[in-house]
Design an enzyme around this catalytic site. Structure first.
Site, PDB file in Angstrom:
ATOM      1  N   LYS A 121       0.856  -1.191   0.000  1.00 47.87           N
ATOM      2  CA  LYS A 121       0.000   0.000   0.000  1.00 47.87           C
ATOM      3  C   LYS A 121       0.890   1.238   0.000  1.00 47.87           C
ATOM      4  CE  LYS A 121      -3.992   1.876   2.557  1.00 47.87           C
ATOM      5  NZ  LYS A 121      -4.904   1.648   3.690  1.00 47.87           N
ATOM      6  N   SER A 174      -9.783   1.682   2.585  1.00 44.80           N
ATOM      7  CA  SER A 174      -8.870   2.424   1.750  1.00 44.80           C
ATOM      8  C   SER A 174      -7.824   1.548   1.063  1.00 44.80           C
ATOM      9  CB  SER A 174      -8.149   3.493   2.575  1.00 44.80           C
ATOM     10  OG  SER A 174      -7.335   2.891   3.571  1.00 44.80           O
ATOM     11  N   SER A 183     -10.075  -0.701   6.911  1.00 45.51           N
ATOM     12  CA  SER A 183      -9.466  -0.490   5.589  1.00 45.51           C
ATOM     13  C   SER A 183      -8.736  -1.688   4.993  1.00 45.51           C
ATOM     14  CB  SER A 183      -8.507   0.704   5.642  1.00 45.51           C
ATOM     15  OG  SER A 183      -9.232   1.895   5.580  1.00 45.51           O
TER      16      SER A 183
END
Lengths: 489, 88
Positions: free
Chosen positions: A82, A157, A181
């Site tokens: 990420k 996210s 997330s």
């Protein structure tokens, strides 16, 4: 050929590499071909680390050939990161214009651990700007699409992290979870995601959103792959003051297909909060499956969870306001070229570089801490946080794990806007309380809705109770085969 | 109404953000809607409850005050080259 290699489970791939059936370079080449072929469709990667990955691959192959990685079950596996986790010499953007050109001079602790374990970083993946959102549509680098249906969001996210794993553009990925997330995108993309107990994985080098809630965790296509990755990244880190000292970070012994007598609790309110019919139906089947496996399943009241999204919004936004104050146009990140005075530099740089959602949350966080509001909002939220923490403690005196649907419905369309806070409430209620109490949780797929979009379940355990959720997840996983997005089959 | 023109300007100034009139109206509306929802947490009685900030005990991390020579100028220069490439 691409599918044969890229669809493999990470542990199986690593075994084949060790057995010399496949070389690391061959795997990397095949995986990159798949990435370049699929990326125009999904837009999951912000940065593909091709040159760096080839350098790592050669080095890892040498280490494997000389017996250096015999004890590393993920050596040679390609992993996506990420893009809010710092990677030395590779830009780390947080999907924001603010950090579009930010190249860290150090690796996050999790990245150091991956490199030591012979894991190869293949690229940095998309997210909602600064990890604030649940759709991966607020990224400065464009929206990521759901591999099950490109007209739908992958969740967020950590949308890029879930999407690359589902689309077989990486074997495992790292995400971060502040209020769901990791779990929510894993659910929307039909993969497995683990949010570890707060303090299990070092946050050093994770660009913070809400530091008292943030935790890094793995996303993979099966429970075993996630467990292997969790073992690599877990452990005490002196660089992170919230990192916990534990003697044992081994979880693999929990991969046991036996949950007879396991006590599973289901908070009743999770089923009262507007669950979509298909999600409800699948969840009922899941409950039956667990009963069939010999678990004692019971519904119980835990009404304080009704207030967890409100407390979560207040606390996370308050912390975000503080976390993002470091972006001032000077130290790092975006800064305007021409300005008159320091105030103009601050204001214009921040206003031009932050997106709308980030600005909204900064404003909300500042309001709830402003004079006269602190007690009513910030302190009230922190009191509710304690009540939630205590309610979980009580629940885990009776149950080994708690079970819930991961989301009330499947992935919404790309252009879908949640305008009603109540709708956010329902979604957050399933996830945010876990972060407020610092608990471990896993999301895993349990089927699809009538439109073929994945549905997920969530298992929660007490602090450091990872083994309980892993055992419960693994046993459930054995009852059904892993399903790939139809586009790949 | 929680957020109005006056406190909006005060808060925006505190967090170093500026908004167009249109955005200000829109964000004010959205935040007020959000705060109206957040206010439902006031239903819950929290008297005699102590606030919880962190779920785990916290200890500060201190390091020895040692002089370490970092020779990173070469690396940092190469990062500047990379940024130039990104800009092109």
């Amino acid at each position: 050929m691409i599918n044969d290699i890229t669809s493999m489970e990470a542990l199986r791939l690593a075994r084949k590499i060790k057995d010399k059936e496949l070389s690391v370079i061959e795997v990397l080449r095949t995986q990159l071909n798949a990435v370049y072929e699929r990326e125009p469709l999904y837009n999951s990667y912000i940065t593909i680390m091709e040159d760096e990955a080839y350098r790592q691959a050669k080095f890892v192959q040498q280490r494997i050939d000389t017996g250096g990685l015999a004890d590393s079950p993920l050596a040679g596996v390609l992993v996506a990161i990420k893009d809010n986790i710092c990677t030395k010499s590779v830009r780390t953007t947080c999907a924001s214009k603010m950090l579009e050109e930010f190249i860290p001079s150090y690796d996050a602790t999790v990245i150091e651990r991956l490199k030591e374990a012979g894991v190869i970083l293949i690229g940095k993946v998309n997210l909602d700007e600064f990890a604030m959102g649940g759709t991966t549509t607020s990224s400065y680098f464009g929206a990521t699409k759901n591999p099950w249906n490109v007209k739908h969001v992958p969740g967020g996210s950590s949308g890029g992290s879930a999407s690359v794993v589902a689309a077989e553009e990486a074997y495992i990925s790292l995400g971060s979870d502040t209020g769901g997330s990791i779990r929510q995108p894993a659910s929307f993309c039909g993969v497995v995601g683990i949010k570890p107990t707060y303090g299990t994985v070092s946050r050093y080098g994770l660009i913070p959103f809400a530091p008292s809630l943030d935790q890094i965790g793995p996303i993979g296509r099966c429970v075993s792959d996630c467990v292997a990755m969790l073992e690599v990244i877990s452990g005490h880190d002196p660089k992170d003051s919230t990192s916990i000292r534990k003697k044992n970070y081994s979880y693999r012994e929990a991969l046991v297909d036996d949950i007879k007598g396991m006590r599973i609790g289901i908070p009743k309110l999770y089923l009262d909060e507007g669950l979509d019919d298909d999600v409800h139906k699948k969840f009922t089947e899941v409950v039956k499956t667990y009963k069939g496996l010999g678990a004692d399943v019971e519904f119980f009241d835990m009404n304080v969870l009704r207030y967890s999204p409100q407390a979560y919004f207040v606390i996370s936004c308050a912390e975000a306001t503080s976390s993002l104050s470091r972006f001032d146009g000077l130290k790092y990140g975006y800064g305007i070229e021409e300005y008159e005075g320091i105030q103009e530099l601050y204001i214009k740089s921040r206003s031009e570089a932050f997106g709308d959602e980030v600005k909204r949350r900064i404003m909300l966080g500042a309001f709830t801490q402003s004079p006269g509001k602190y007690e009513d909002y910030y302190n009230k939220a922190r009191k509710i946080r304690r009540l939630i923490y205590q309610a979980y403690e009580e629940a885990f005196e009776k149950y080994d794990v708690l079970l819930s649907p991961e989301q009330i419905k499947t992935a919404p369309p790309l252009n879908y806007k949640v305008n009603d806070p109540k709708e956010k409430h329902q979604s957050e209620m399933l996830n945010a309380s876990v972060n407020l109490a610092g608990l471990p949780a896993v999301c895993l797929p349990c089927g699809q809705d009538r439109n073929g979009l994945p549905i997920g379940i969530q298992l929660i355990a007490k602090q450091f109770g990872e083994k309980n959720i892993i055992r419960a997840a693994y046993a459930f996983e054995q009852t059904r085969p892993y399903e790939r997005p139809s586009i790949l089959t | 109404m929680h957020i109005n023109k006056d406190n909006f300007t005060y808060i925006a100034n505190a967090v170093k953000l500026s908004f167009t009139d249109k955005d200000e109206k829109q964000i004010t509306k959205e935040l007020n809607k959000m705060l109206e929802y957040i206010d439902t947490m006031k239903e819950l009685d929290t008297s005699n409850v102590k606030p919880l900030t962190h779920v785990l005990p916290q200890t500060n991390v201190f390091r020895e005050d040692e002089v370490i020579c970092y020779d990173t100028s070469g690396q940092l220069n190469s990062e500047i080259d990379k940024i130039k490439v990104l800009r092109d």
